[in-house]
Design a protein around this motif. Structure first.
Motif, PDB file in Angstrom:
ATOM      1  N   GLY A  82       0.864  -1.041  -0.142  1.00  0.00           N
ATOM      2  CA  GLY A  82       0.091  -0.021   0.082  1.00  0.00           C
ATOM      3  C   GLY A  82       0.817   1.322   0.043  1.00  0.00           C
ATOM      4  O   GLY A  82       1.893   1.159   0.549  1.00  0.00           O
ATOM      5  N   SER A  83       0.324   2.317  -0.641  1.00  0.00           N
ATOM      6  CA  SER A  83       0.863   3.564  -0.730  1.00  0.00           C
ATOM      7  C   SER A  83      -0.345   4.645  -0.981  1.00  0.00           C
ATOM      8  O   SER A  83      -1.229   4.074  -1.514  1.00  0.00           O
ATOM      9  CB  SER A  83       2.089   3.518  -1.512  1.00  0.00           C
ATOM     10  N   PHE A  84      -0.126   5.661  -0.981  1.00  0.00           N
ATOM     11  CA  PHE A  84      -1.116   6.940  -1.520  1.00  0.00           C
ATOM     12  C   PHE A  84      -1.635   6.731  -2.830  1.00  0.00           C
ATOM     13  O   PHE A  84      -2.903   6.697  -3.043  1.00  0.00           O
ATOM     14  CB  PHE A  84      -0.648   8.106  -1.175  1.00  0.00           C
ATOM     15  N   PRO A  85      -0.817   6.326  -3.738  1.00  0.00           N
ATOM     16  CA  PRO A  85      -1.563   6.058  -5.189  1.00  0.00           C
ATOM     17  C   PRO A  85      -2.477   5.051  -5.080  1.00  0.00           C
ATOM     18  O   PRO A  85      -3.369   4.995  -6.184  1.00  0.00           O
ATOM     19  CB  PRO A  85      -0.237   5.923  -5.945  1.00  0.00           C
ATOM     20  N   ASN A  86      -2.233   3.977  -4.121  1.00  0.00           N
ATOM     21  CA  ASN A  86      -3.406   3.002  -4.228  1.00  0.00           C
ATOM     22  C   ASN A  86      -4.226   2.960  -2.977  1.00  0.00           C
ATOM     23  O   ASN A  86      -4.742   2.076  -2.473  1.00  0.00           O
ATOM     24  CB  ASN A  86      -2.876   1.762  -4.676  1.00  0.00           C
ATOM     25  N   LEU A  87      -4.328   4.033  -2.006  1.00  0.00           N
ATOM     26  CA  LEU A  87      -4.887   4.347  -1.003  1.00  0.00           C
ATOM     27  C   LEU A  87      -6.507   3.452  -0.985  1.00  0.00           C
ATOM     28  O   LEU A  87      -6.706   2.798  -0.112  1.00  0.00           O
ATOM     29  CB  LEU A  87      -5.214   5.736  -0.633  1.00  0.00           C
ATOM     30  N   SER A  88      -7.347   4.040  -1.918  1.00  0.00           N
ATOM     31  CA  SER A  88      -8.613   3.342  -2.051  1.00  0.00           C
ATOM     32  C   SER A  88      -8.672   2.148  -2.116  1.00  0.00           C
ATOM     33  O   SER A  88      -9.592   1.079  -1.616  1.00  0.00           O
ATOM     34  CB  SER A  88      -9.508   4.290  -3.048  1.00  0.00           C
ATOM     35  N   TYR A  90       3.969  12.960  -6.130  1.00  0.00           N
ATOM     36  CA  TYR A  90       3.168  11.765  -6.851  1.00  0.00           C
ATOM     37  C   TYR A  90       3.019  10.739  -5.654  1.00  0.00           C
ATOM     38  O   TYR A  90       1.878  10.241  -5.470  1.00  0.00           O
ATOM     39  CB  TYR A  90       4.035  11.115  -7.803  1.00  0.00           C
ATOM     40  N   CYS A  91       4.069  10.289  -4.894  1.00  0.00           N
ATOM     41  CA  CYS A  91       3.899   9.358  -3.997  1.00  0.00           C
ATOM     42  C   CYS A  91       3.003   9.754  -2.834  1.00  0.00           C
ATOM     43  O   CYS A  91       2.476   8.807  -1.925  1.00  0.00           O
ATOM     44  CB  CYS A  91       5.268   8.963  -3.365  1.00  0.00           C
ATOM     45  N   LEU A  92       2.629  11.116  -2.672  1.00  0.00           N
ATOM     46  CA  LEU A  92       1.875  11.405  -1.581  1.00  0.00           C
ATOM     47  C   LEU A  92       0.335  11.644  -2.033  1.00  0.00           C
ATOM     48  O   LEU A  92      -0.328  12.165  -1.360  1.00  0.00           O
ATOM     49  CB  LEU A  92       2.382  12.793  -0.726  1.00  0.00           C
ATOM     50  N   THR A  93       0.236  11.548  -3.387  1.00  0.00           N
ATOM     51  CA  THR A  93      -1.079  11.860  -3.810  1.00  0.00           C
ATOM     52  C   THR A  93      -1.903  10.654  -3.897  1.00  0.00           C
ATOM     53  O   THR A  93      -1.450   9.637  -4.523  1.00  0.00           O
ATOM     54  CB  THR A  93      -1.007  12.508  -5.370  1.00  0.00           C
ATOM     55  N   PRO A  94      -3.228  10.743  -3.547  1.00  0.00           N
ATOM     56  CA  PRO A  94      -3.998   9.496  -3.522  1.00  0.00           C
ATOM     57  C   PRO A  94      -4.534   9.220  -4.860  1.00  0.00           C
ATOM     58  O   PRO A  94      -4.765   9.829  -5.603  1.00  0.00           O
ATOM     59  CB  PRO A  94      -5.115  10.100  -2.464  1.00  0.00           C
ATOM     60  N   ASP A  95      -4.601   7.919  -4.942  1.00  0.00           N
ATOM     61  CA  ASP A  95      -5.335   7.185  -6.341  1.00  0.00           C
ATOM     62  C   ASP A  95      -4.960   7.477  -7.472  1.00  0.00           C
ATOM     63  O   ASP A  95      -5.523   7.186  -8.600  1.00  0.00           O
ATOM     64  CB  ASP A  95      -6.549   7.271  -6.003  1.00  0.00           C
ATOM     65  N   GLY A  96      -3.444   7.655  -7.822  1.00  0.00           N
ATOM     66  CA  GLY A  96      -2.952   7.901  -8.977  1.00  0.00           C
ATOM     67  C   GLY A  96      -2.985   6.615  -9.671  1.00  0.00           C
ATOM     68  O   GLY A  96      -2.651   6.469 -11.091  1.00  0.00           O
ATOM     69  N   ALA A  97      -2.683   5.570  -8.905  1.00  0.00           N
ATOM     70  CA  ALA A  97      -2.483   4.058  -9.701  1.00  0.00           C
ATOM     71  C   ALA A  97      -3.149   3.235  -8.785  1.00  0.00           C
ATOM     72  O   ALA A  97      -2.496   2.398  -7.942  1.00  0.00           O
ATOM     73  CB  ALA A  97      -1.168   3.613  -9.498  1.00  0.00           C
ATOM     74  N   ASN A  98      -4.539   3.262  -8.862  1.00  0.00           N
ATOM     75  CA  ASN A  98      -5.559   2.553  -7.779  1.00  0.00           C
ATOM     76  C   ASN A  98      -5.896   1.049  -8.239  1.00  0.00           C
ATOM     77  O   ASN A  98      -6.605   0.675  -8.472  1.00  0.00           O
ATOM     78  CB  ASN A  98      -6.870   3.209  -7.737  1.00  0.00           C
ATOM     79  N   VAL A  99      -4.712   0.299  -7.981  1.00  0.00           N
ATOM     80  CA  VAL A  99      -4.515  -1.158  -7.808  1.00  0.00           C
ATOM     81  C   VAL A  99      -4.341  -1.805  -6.876  1.00  0.00           C
ATOM     82  O   VAL A  99      -3.530  -1.113  -6.169  1.00  0.00           O
ATOM     83  CB  VAL A  99      -3.636  -1.471  -9.356  1.00  0.00           C
ATOM     84  N   LEU A 100      -4.622  -3.134  -6.524  1.00  0.00           N
ATOM     85  CA  LEU A 100      -4.266  -3.482  -5.401  1.00  0.00           C
ATOM     86  C   LEU A 100      -3.295  -4.893  -5.704  1.00  0.00           C
ATOM     87  O   LEU A 100      -3.382  -5.755  -6.324  1.00  0.00           O
ATOM     88  CB  LEU A 100      -5.615  -4.389  -4.788  1.00  0.00           C
ATOM     89  N   PRO A 101      -1.963  -4.471  -5.411  1.00  0.00           N
ATOM     90  CA  PRO A 101      -1.057  -5.633  -5.330  1.00  0.00           C
ATOM     91  C   PRO A 101      -1.016  -6.673  -4.483  1.00  0.00           C
ATOM     92  O   PRO A 101      -1.056  -6.414  -3.075  1.00  0.00           O
ATOM     93  CB  PRO A 101       0.456  -4.707  -5.453  1.00  0.00           C
ATOM     94  N   LEU A 102      -1.187  -7.901  -4.938  1.00  0.00           N
ATOM     95  CA  LEU A 102      -1.396  -9.148  -3.865  1.00  0.00           C
ATOM     96  C   LEU A 102      -0.262  -9.955  -4.120  1.00  0.00           C
ATOM     97  O   LEU A 102       0.126 -10.409  -5.230  1.00  0.00           O
ATOM     98  CB  LEU A 102      -2.766  -9.949  -4.085  1.00  0.00           C
ATOM     99  N   LEU A 103       0.627 -10.529  -2.896  1.00  0.00           N
ATOM    100  CA  LEU A 103       1.532 -11.571  -3.078  1.00  0.00           C
ATOM    101  C   LEU A 103       0.896 -12.774  -3.299  1.00  0.00           C
ATOM    102  O   LEU A 103       0.272 -13.430  -2.569  1.00  0.00           O
ATOM    103  CB  LEU A 103       2.297 -11.256  -1.862  1.00  0.00           C
ATOM    104  N   VAL A 104       1.276 -13.502  -4.245  1.00  0.00           N
ATOM    105  CA  VAL A 104       0.873 -14.776  -4.916  1.00  0.00           C
ATOM    106  C   VAL A 104       2.075 -15.555  -5.202  1.00  0.00           C
ATOM    107  O   VAL A 104       2.913 -15.219  -6.254  1.00  0.00           O
ATOM    108  CB  VAL A 104      -0.238 -14.801  -5.927  1.00  0.00           C
ATOM    109  N   ASN A 105       2.218 -16.632  -4.480  1.00  0.00           N
ATOM    110  CA  ASN A 105       3.830 -17.342  -4.926  1.00  0.00           C
ATOM    111  C   ASN A 105       4.916 -16.520  -4.999  1.00  0.00           C
ATOM    112  O   ASN A 105       5.566 -16.597  -6.009  1.00  0.00           O
ATOM    113  CB  ASN A 105       3.467 -18.256  -6.226  1.00  0.00           C
ATOM    114  N   ASN A 106       5.182 -15.688  -3.964  1.00  0.00           N
ATOM    115  CA  ASN A 106       6.392 -14.732  -4.086  1.00  0.00           C
ATOM    116  C   ASN A 106       6.519 -13.709  -5.149  1.00  0.00           C
ATOM    117  O   ASN A 106       7.404 -13.243  -5.458  1.00  0.00           O
ATOM    118  CB  ASN A 106       7.597 -15.460  -3.933  1.00  0.00           C
TER     119      ASN A 106
END
Length: 242
Positions: free
Chosen positions: A125-131, A219-235
């Motif tokens: 998580g980070s601000f670009p994918n906060l939502s 950019y890194c402090l701005t919400p939702d510029g890259a609003n995707v959810l990174p999920l760890l699957v098989n490393n």
């Protein structure tokens, strides 16, 4: 929902404190706002197939060569020797990263991710994918630990701010009995109207701005510029699709 049956929401402000928390029954959110987790969600948002987080530069090079992947990462805010690219989200536009694999190593974020490997689930998580982060955590109805990558084990401002933003947005769905969560929320509320200005006294702001990276910070402090959810699957970190 009564407090007794709500899942818990906690914040770990540094990897040095991770041993105090039981990660095995929790979703752990890896937070490294400047810049690893901002870069991860940006690369995936722009079409990267996967991001493989690794702990050291040699492993990054080895895996990158084996897969024909982009090797990237930093040490102390600068491109690490032996790697092709750095840790700026602006290095990974769609016309470069779409359809490709990124192997990434960073000073703090990838280290914490490997430390939390026993978690029930790991997302970043980070601000670009906060939502995306907040919506996912609410929907899962699981215990949550917001894990700040910090800076070489020292608590830092930007990761604390993001943890506080998450706490502030989703606290009604969780039991919050954690002073670190309360502290991070209070910090976020103090700075939320202008995070960039609020951050200017912070050590990592000074470090990156010394390299001329103010645009990265903003950019890194701005919400939702890259609003995707990174999920760890098989490393491997992949974009979550419901």
């Amino acid at each position: 929902m009564s407090e007794s049956i709500k899942p818990r929401l906690e914040v770990c402000m540094s990897p040095a404190l991770l041993h105090l928390y039981d990660v095995k029954d929790s979703i752990v959110v890896i937070i490294d706002v400047l810049r690893a987790t901002s870069t991860i969600c940006t690369a995936l948002y722009n079409g990267a197939v996967r991001v493989i987080p690794v702990a050291d530069v040699a492993e990054c090079v080895r895996i990158g060569q084996a897969l024909g992947a982009i090797t990237a990462g930093e040490r102390d805010g600068k491109i690490a020797d032996g790697l092709q690219y750095g840790n700026s989200p602006f290095e990974y536009p769609r016309n470069f990263v779409e359809g490709k694999t990124l192997v990434l190593t960073t000073t703090n974020g990838t280290k914490l991710l490997h430390m939390a490997k026993d978690a029930k689930q790991i997302i970043t998580g980070s601000f670009p994918n906060l939502s995306a982060v907040c919506d996912y955590l609410v929907a899962q109805k699981q215990h949550v630990l917001l894990g700040c990558a910090a800076w070489k084990d020292r608590v830092n401002m930007e990761d604390t701010l993001f943890a506080g933003a998450v706490v502030n947005r989703i606290r009604d769905h969780f039991t919050v009995n954690c002073d670190s969560a309360l502290l991070s929320e209070s910090t976020y509320l103090a700075g939320k109207d202008d995070l960039f200005t609020f951050m200017q006294g912070a050590t990592h702001f000074k470090r990156l701005s010394g390299f001329g990276l103010e645009d990265d910070i903003r950019y890194c402090l701005t919400p939702d510029g890259a609003n995707v959810l990174p999920l760890l699957v098989n490393n491997e970190l992949v974009a979550y699709h419901q």
